[in-house]
Design a protein around this motif. Structure first.
Motif, mmCIF file in Angstrom:
data_model
loop_
_atom_site.group_PDB
_atom_site.id
_atom_site.type_symbol
_atom_site.label_atom_id
_atom_site.label_comp_id
_atom_site.label_asym_id
_atom_site.label_seq_id
_atom_site.Cartn_x
_atom_site.Cartn_y
_atom_site.Cartn_z
ATOM 1 N N UNK A 45 8.520 -2.007 4.614
ATOM 2 C CA UNK A 45 9.583 -2.656 3.825
ATOM 3 C C UNK A 45 8.957 -2.727 2.080
ATOM 4 N N UNK A 46 9.932 -3.143 1.413
ATOM 5 C CA UNK A 46 9.395 -3.422 0.087
ATOM 6 C C UNK A 46 8.530 -4.468 -0.260
ATOM 7 N N UNK A 47 7.402 -4.335 -1.055
ATOM 8 C CA UNK A 47 6.685 -5.146 -1.651
ATOM 9 C C UNK A 47 5.627 -5.860 -0.614
ATOM 10 N N UNK A 48 5.466 -7.205 -0.806
ATOM 11 C CA UNK A 48 4.561 -7.919 0.090
ATOM 12 C C UNK A 48 4.950 -8.356 1.493
ATOM 13 N N UNK A 49 6.326 -7.918 1.791
ATOM 14 C CA UNK A 49 6.795 -8.445 2.974
ATOM 15 C C UNK A 49 6.461 -7.518 4.133
ATOM 16 N N UNK A 50 6.056 -6.617 3.845
ATOM 17 C CA UNK A 50 5.695 -5.417 5.072
ATOM 18 C C UNK A 50 4.312 -5.850 5.447
ATOM 19 N N UNK A 51 4.157 -5.133 6.995
ATOM 20 C CA UNK A 51 3.098 -5.258 7.477
ATOM 21 C C UNK A 51 1.838 -4.417 6.868
ATOM 22 N N UNK A 52 2.088 -3.426 6.429
ATOM 23 C CA UNK A 52 1.086 -2.707 5.811
ATOM 24 C C UNK A 52 1.828 -1.902 4.466
#
Length: 102
Positions: A45-52
């Motif tokens: 996902x975009x930015x800091x919300x992704x797992x990696x």
């Protein structure tokens, strides 16, 4: 200093200079950059919300011919040279394998 929280469990650094030299080099038609394919394959996902995180950096200083340099943040001692046209599933499997290094 401010500190921001993220959900990242790991990161992948991809050399932007190598990608630019290949003019994409991956995907069905050979025109998709490795960063874009990795983001799609890992479901980033975009930015800091992704797992990696998959981050394109300026230059890692290795500069191989017909390949892109990639560093898995979980194993920074092991840099990977991904040849142009490499199978995306194989690259993702390499990132997902256990941390044992030969």
């Amino acid at each position: 200093m401010r500190v921001l929280a993220s959900r990242w469990q790991g990161s992948v650094l991809v050399c932007g200079k190598c990608s630019k030299k290949l003019d994409g080099g991956f995907g069905e038609k050979g025109r998709t950059p490795l960063v874009k394919l990795l983001r799609q394959a890992l479901g980033v996902k975009k930015g800091r919300k992704s797992d990696r995180g998959v981050v394109e950096v300026k230059c890692l200083g290795v500069c191989p011919k017909n390949a892109v340099v990639m560093v898995d943040g979980a194993r920074p001692e092991r840099w990977m040279l991904v040849p142009a046209g490499a199978d995306t599933e194989e690259v993702v499997a390499t990132l997902s394998e256990p941390a044992s290094v030969p």
